[in-house]
Design a protein around this motif. Sequence first.
Motif, PDB file in Angstrom:
ATOM      1  N   PHE A   1      -8.105   4.878  11.137  1.00 55.19           N
ATOM      2  CA  PHE A   1      -8.566   4.641   9.779  1.00 55.19           C
ATOM      3  C   PHE A   1      -9.658   3.579   9.776  1.00 55.19           C
ATOM      4  O   PHE A   1      -9.520   2.521  10.385  1.00 55.19           O
ATOM      5  CB  PHE A   1      -7.414   4.163   8.885  1.00 55.19           C
TER       6      PHE A   1
ATOM      7  N   PHE B   1      -9.427   2.119   2.259  1.00 51.51           N
ATOM      8  CA  PHE B   1      -9.328   2.951   3.461  1.00 51.51           C
ATOM      9  C   PHE B   1     -10.001   4.298   3.290  1.00 51.51           C
ATOM     10  O   PHE B   1     -10.033   4.873   2.195  1.00 51.51           O
ATOM     11  CB  PHE B   1      -7.860   3.199   3.805  1.00 51.51           C
ATOM     12  N   GLY B   2     -10.490   4.824   4.415  1.00 45.97           N
ATOM     13  CA  GLY B   2     -10.850   6.238   4.476  1.00 45.97           C
ATOM     14  C   GLY B   2      -9.598   7.077   4.653  1.00 45.97           C
ATOM     15  O   GLY B   2      -8.490   6.545   4.793  1.00 45.97           O
ATOM     16  N   LYS B   3      -9.766   8.396   4.672  1.00 47.84           N
ATOM     17  CA  LYS B   3      -8.615   9.290   4.769  1.00 47.84           C
ATOM     18  C   LYS B   3      -8.061   9.416   6.175  1.00 47.84           C
ATOM     19  O   LYS B   3      -6.996  10.000   6.372  1.00 47.84           O
ATOM     20  CB  LYS B   3      -8.989  10.675   4.228  1.00 47.84           C
ATOM     21  N   GLY B   4      -8.775   8.895   7.137  1.00 47.48           N
ATOM     22  CA  GLY B   4      -8.268   8.914   8.491  1.00 47.48           C
ATOM     23  C   GLY B   4      -8.753  10.087   9.314  1.00 47.48           C
ATOM     24  O   GLY B   4      -9.249  11.088   8.788  1.00 47.48           O
TER      25      GLY B   4
ATOM     26  N   SER C   1       4.538   6.078  15.168  1.00 47.83           N
ATOM     27  CA  SER C   1       5.495   5.060  14.722  1.00 47.83           C
ATOM     28  C   SER C   1       5.166   4.521  13.328  1.00 47.83           C
ATOM     29  O   SER C   1       5.978   3.811  12.728  1.00 47.83           O
ATOM     30  CB  SER C   1       5.513   3.892  15.707  1.00 47.83           C
ATOM     31  N   ARG C   2       4.008   4.857  12.795  1.00 50.97           N
ATOM     32  CA  ARG C   2       3.537   4.456  11.454  1.00 50.97           C
ATOM     33  C   ARG C   2       2.926   3.058  11.412  1.00 50.97           C
ATOM     34  O   ARG C   2       2.294   2.703  10.416  1.00 50.97           O
ATOM     35  CB  ARG C   2       4.651   4.512  10.394  1.00 50.97           C
ATOM     36  N   GLN C   3       3.134   2.264  12.442  1.00 54.97           N
ATOM     37  CA  GLN C   3       2.622   0.898  12.429  1.00 54.97           C
ATOM     38  C   GLN C   3       1.095   0.909  12.458  1.00 54.97           C
ATOM     39  O   GLN C   3       0.486   1.489  13.343  1.00 54.97           O
ATOM     40  CB  GLN C   3       3.130   0.146  13.655  1.00 54.97           C
ATOM     41  N   MET C   4       0.481   0.264  11.492  1.00 53.32           N
ATOM     42  CA  MET C   4      -0.977   0.143  11.478  1.00 53.32           C
ATOM     43  C   MET C   4      -1.371  -0.999  12.404  1.00 53.32           C
ATOM     44  O   MET C   4      -0.946  -2.136  12.209  1.00 53.32           O
ATOM     45  CB  MET C   4      -1.469  -0.146  10.060  1.00 53.32           C
TER      46      MET C   4
ATOM     47  N   PHE D   1      -4.172   0.870  -2.164  1.00 47.26           N
ATOM     48  CA  PHE D   1      -3.698  -0.455  -2.565  1.00 47.26           C
ATOM     49  C   PHE D   1      -2.833  -0.359  -3.810  1.00 47.26           C
ATOM     50  O   PHE D   1      -3.159   0.358  -4.759  1.00 47.26           O
ATOM     51  CB  PHE D   1      -4.912  -1.347  -2.846  1.00 47.26           C
TER      52      PHE D   1
ATOM     53  N   LEU E   1      -7.778  -3.962   1.114  1.00 44.39           N
ATOM     54  CA  LEU E   1      -8.475  -3.036   1.999  1.00 44.39           C
ATOM     55  C   LEU E   1      -8.668  -1.697   1.287  1.00 44.39           C
ATOM     56  O   LEU E   1      -7.749  -1.203   0.634  1.00 44.39           O
ATOM     57  CB  LEU E   1      -7.684  -2.827   3.284  1.00 44.39           C
TER      58      LEU E   1
ATOM     59  N   PHE F   1       0.312  -5.346   9.413  1.00 44.44           N
ATOM     60  CA  PHE F   1       1.138  -4.380   8.703  1.00 44.44           C
ATOM     61  C   PHE F   1       2.548  -4.285   9.263  1.00 44.44           C
ATOM     62  O   PHE F   1       2.771  -4.461  10.467  1.00 44.44           O
ATOM     63  CB  PHE F   1       0.495  -2.992   8.769  1.00 44.44           C
ATOM     64  N   GLY F   2       3.474  -3.949   8.387  1.00 42.64           N
ATOM     65  CA  GLY F   2       4.816  -3.591   8.788  1.00 42.64           C
ATOM     66  C   GLY F   2       4.874  -2.112   9.140  1.00 42.64           C
ATOM     67  O   GLY F   2       3.882  -1.395   9.001  1.00 42.64           O
ATOM     68  N   PRO F   3       6.055  -1.626   9.573  1.00 44.31           N
ATOM     69  CA  PRO F   3       6.205  -0.232   9.987  1.00 44.31           C
ATOM     70  C   PRO F   3       6.346   0.736   8.828  1.00 44.31           C
ATOM     71  O   PRO F   3       6.346   1.948   9.025  1.00 44.31           O
ATOM     72  CB  PRO F   3       7.479  -0.255  10.833  1.00 44.31           C
ATOM     73  N   GLY F   4       6.470   0.212   7.623  1.00 42.09           N
ATOM     74  CA  GLY F   4       6.538   1.077   6.455  1.00 42.09           C
ATOM     75  C   GLY F   4       7.927   1.607   6.149  1.00 42.09           C
ATOM     76  O   GLY F   4       8.833   1.588   6.981  1.00 42.09           O
ATOM     77  N   THR F   5       8.087   2.056   4.907  1.00 39.50           N
ATOM     78  CA  THR F   5       9.293   2.757   4.463  1.00 39.50           C
ATOM     79  C   THR F   5       8.855   4.147   4.029  1.00 39.50           C
ATOM     80  O   THR F   5       7.982   4.297   3.177  1.00 39.50           O
ATOM     81  CB  THR F   5       9.968   2.047   3.274  1.00 39.50           C
ATOM     82  N   ARG F   6       9.486   5.154   4.633  1.00 38.99           N
ATOM     83  CA  ARG F   6       9.186   6.527   4.223  1.00 38.99           C
ATOM     84  C   ARG F   6      10.143   6.904   3.102  1.00 38.99           C
ATOM     85  O   ARG F   6      11.354   6.935   3.307  1.00 38.99           O
ATOM     86  CB  ARG F   6       9.337   7.505   5.389  1.00 38.99           C
TER      87      ARG F   6
ATOM     88  N   GLN G   1      -3.131  11.277   3.987  1.00 41.98           N
ATOM     89  CA  GLN G   1      -4.124  10.489   3.265  1.00 41.98           C
ATOM     90  C   GLN G   1      -4.244   9.086   3.849  1.00 41.98           C
ATOM     91  O   GLN G   1      -3.412   8.640   4.638  1.00 41.98           O
ATOM     92  CB  GLN G   1      -3.742  10.381   1.785  1.00 41.98           C
ATOM     93  N   GLY G   2      -5.272   8.390   3.412  1.00 40.91           N
ATOM     94  CA  GLY G   2      -5.404   6.978   3.749  1.00 40.91           C
ATOM     95  C   GLY G   2      -4.504   6.137   2.868  1.00 40.91           C
ATOM     96  O   GLY G   2      -3.774   6.649   2.020  1.00 40.91           O
ATOM     97  N   LEU G   3      -4.540   4.855   3.071  1.00 35.26           N
ATOM     98  CA  LEU G   3      -3.695   3.953   2.307  1.00 35.26           C
ATOM     99  C   LEU G   3      -4.343   3.611   0.979  1.00 35.26           C
ATOM    100  O   LEU G   3      -5.555   3.398   0.904  1.00 35.26           O
ATOM    101  CB  LEU G   3      -3.457   2.653   3.098  1.00 35.26           C
TER     102      LEU G   3
ATOM    103  N   LEU H   1       3.713   0.865   2.732  1.00 41.19           N
ATOM    104  CA  LEU H   1       3.424  -0.119   3.771  1.00 41.19           C
ATOM    105  C   LEU H   1       3.169  -1.486   3.159  1.00 41.19           C
ATOM    106  O   LEU H   1       2.529  -1.604   2.116  1.00 41.19           O
ATOM    107  CB  LEU H   1       2.196   0.313   4.573  1.00 41.19           C
TER     108      LEU H   1
ATOM    109  N   GLN I   1       0.867   5.358   1.213  1.00 41.34           N
ATOM    110  CA  GLN I   1       0.185   6.357   2.043  1.00 41.34           C
ATOM    111  C   GLN I   1       0.843   7.703   1.820  1.00 41.34           C
ATOM    112  O   GLN I   1       1.937   7.972   2.323  1.00 41.34           O
ATOM    113  CB  GLN I   1       0.229   5.971   3.525  1.00 41.34           C
TER     114      GLN I   1
ATOM    115  N   TYR J   1       0.852  -1.188   0.000  1.00 39.26           N
ATOM    116  CA  TYR J   1       0.000   0.000   0.000  1.00 39.26           C
ATOM    117  C   TYR J   1       0.888   1.238   0.000  1.00 39.26           C
ATOM    118  O   TYR J   1       2.024   1.205   0.482  1.00 39.26           O
ATOM    119  CB  TYR J   1      -0.883   0.054   1.255  1.00 39.26           C
TER     120      TYR J   1
END
Lengths: 113, 116
Positions: free
Chosen positions: B91, B106-109, B42-45, A45, B104, A104-109, A41-43, A91, A37, A35
């Motif tokens: 979210f 998602f909404g914008k949060g 932390s960004r973790q969902m 796909f 999934l 989910f993982g912690p993501g890459t910025r 914004q939201g995620l 993500l 982000q 995903y």
Amino acid sequence: GAGVSQSPSNKVTEKGKDVELRCDPISGHTALYWYRQRLGQGLEFLIYFQGNSAPDKSGLPSDRFSAERTGESVSTLTIQRTQQEDSAVYLCASKTYLGETQYFGPGTRLLVL
Amino acid sequence: AQTVTQSQPEMSVQEAETVTLSCTYDTSESDYYLFWYKQPPSRQMILVIRQEAYKQQNATENRFSVNFQKAAKSFSLKISDSQLGDAAMYFCAYRSANGGSEKLVFGKGMKLTVNP
């Protein structure tokens, strides 16, 4: 057990360069998702892998984006010729074949200058 | 295509109070799942709660509960006895139960602030 891991945690690159992002799913999880982000914004796909089936690439925004997965393990998301609008958090999530919940993982910025 | 709408970009609540986060969705499907995820800095969902559309009973997980109104396509999250650790982005998400990628949507949060 270990959760989903992603590397690198942060990546800064120059416009036009290629980048590779890595995802290690939870062991035994056959389904893997990417995903994107964007800020505030939201995620969104991007792509879905399930075992050895053909991936669902319907969310990839352009042909500069591609992803691979080796069997039921690691996946890499590659962005070629990066643009500033590619700046976002990427993500990864995984789940079991019949599971209802994605983890989910912690993501890459990613920041493209 | 399914869509998820979170109309309130930000909310705040006093510690120990109750807050309700709203979410509406649009779908032509009858079988699906709805989720609330929490995303701290932390960004973790992190999954907060899940609701299966075929179940009439509202899901509950400790201090978190939902009000699922299928006909109205509404799925709100109630947080009771709010704690400082509840501060995060929340979210709402939708997933089809009809096979396919089960991605999934998602909404914008919504940003929740908890005041001490």
